[in-house]
Design a protein around this motif. Structure first.
Motif, PDB file in Angstrom:
ATOM      1  N   GLN A 140      -0.424  -2.891   3.817  1.00  0.00           N
ATOM      2  CA  GLN A 140       0.803  -3.161   3.069  1.00  0.00           C
ATOM      3  C   GLN A 140       1.714  -4.122   3.822  1.00  0.00           C
ATOM      4  OE1 GLN A 140       2.502   0.730   2.208  1.00  0.00           O
ATOM      5  NE2 GLN A 140       1.479   0.752   0.204  1.00  0.00           N
ATOM      6  N   SER A 158      -0.820  -6.429   0.786  1.00  0.00           N
ATOM      7  CA  SER A 158      -0.234  -6.154  -0.519  1.00  0.00           C
ATOM      8  C   SER A 158       1.274  -6.004  -0.399  1.00  0.00           C
ATOM      9  CB  SER A 158      -0.836  -4.874  -1.104  1.00  0.00           C
ATOM     10  OG  SER A 158      -0.454  -3.755  -0.324  1.00  0.00           O
ATOM     11  N   SER A 159       1.955  -6.375  -1.483  1.00  0.00           N
ATOM     12  CA  SER A 159       3.414  -6.274  -1.497  1.00  0.00           C
ATOM     13  C   SER A 159       3.860  -5.025  -2.247  1.00  0.00           C
ATOM     14  CB  SER A 159       4.021  -7.515  -2.144  1.00  0.00           C
ATOM     15  OG  SER A 159       3.480  -7.712  -3.442  1.00  0.00           O
TER      16      SER A 159
END
Length: 114
Positions: free
Chosen positions: A13, A113-114
């Motif tokens: 993340q 990932s955002s």
């Protein structure tokens, strides 16, 4: 011919960390500049970081202050510690060994990932 074993890629993340490892064989490791490069979809391969046998380093502008390259000459291994990861760091990361010409590893995927 250089053989590489790359590991450590994966999904992380935003703001997370990963550590890539690359073990090289069939070379006299200390004679080579080792490095990491990356290639995102639709973009050219770019420098992430390189390290000389003596430990001198050079980083791409986009990773300075967040990534750290290191090497263990006794283990024929180069590492890339990646902190504060961003979605734009998503790419296939390639290990490279340079002495005159450059040999490339098979690459390991890093996805942020955002």
């Amino acid at each position: 011919q250089v053989q590489f074993v790359e590991s450590g890629g994966g999904l992380v993340q935003l703001g997370g960390s990963l550590r890539l490892s690359c073990a090289a064989s069939r070379i006299i490791f200390v004679n080579y500049v080792m490095g990491w490069y990356r290639q995102a979809p639709g973009k050219q391969r770019e420098l992430v970081a390189i390290i000389s046998s003596g430990g001198s380093t050079n980083y791409g502008d986009s990773v300075k202050g967040r990534f750290t390259i290191s090497r263990d000459n006794a283990k024929n291994t180069v590492y890339l510690q990646m902190n504060s990861l961003k979605p734009e760091d998503t790419a296939v990361y390639y290990c490279a060994a340079t002495r005159g010409s450059t040999s490339w590893g098979q690459g390991t995927q890093v996805t942020v990932s955002s």
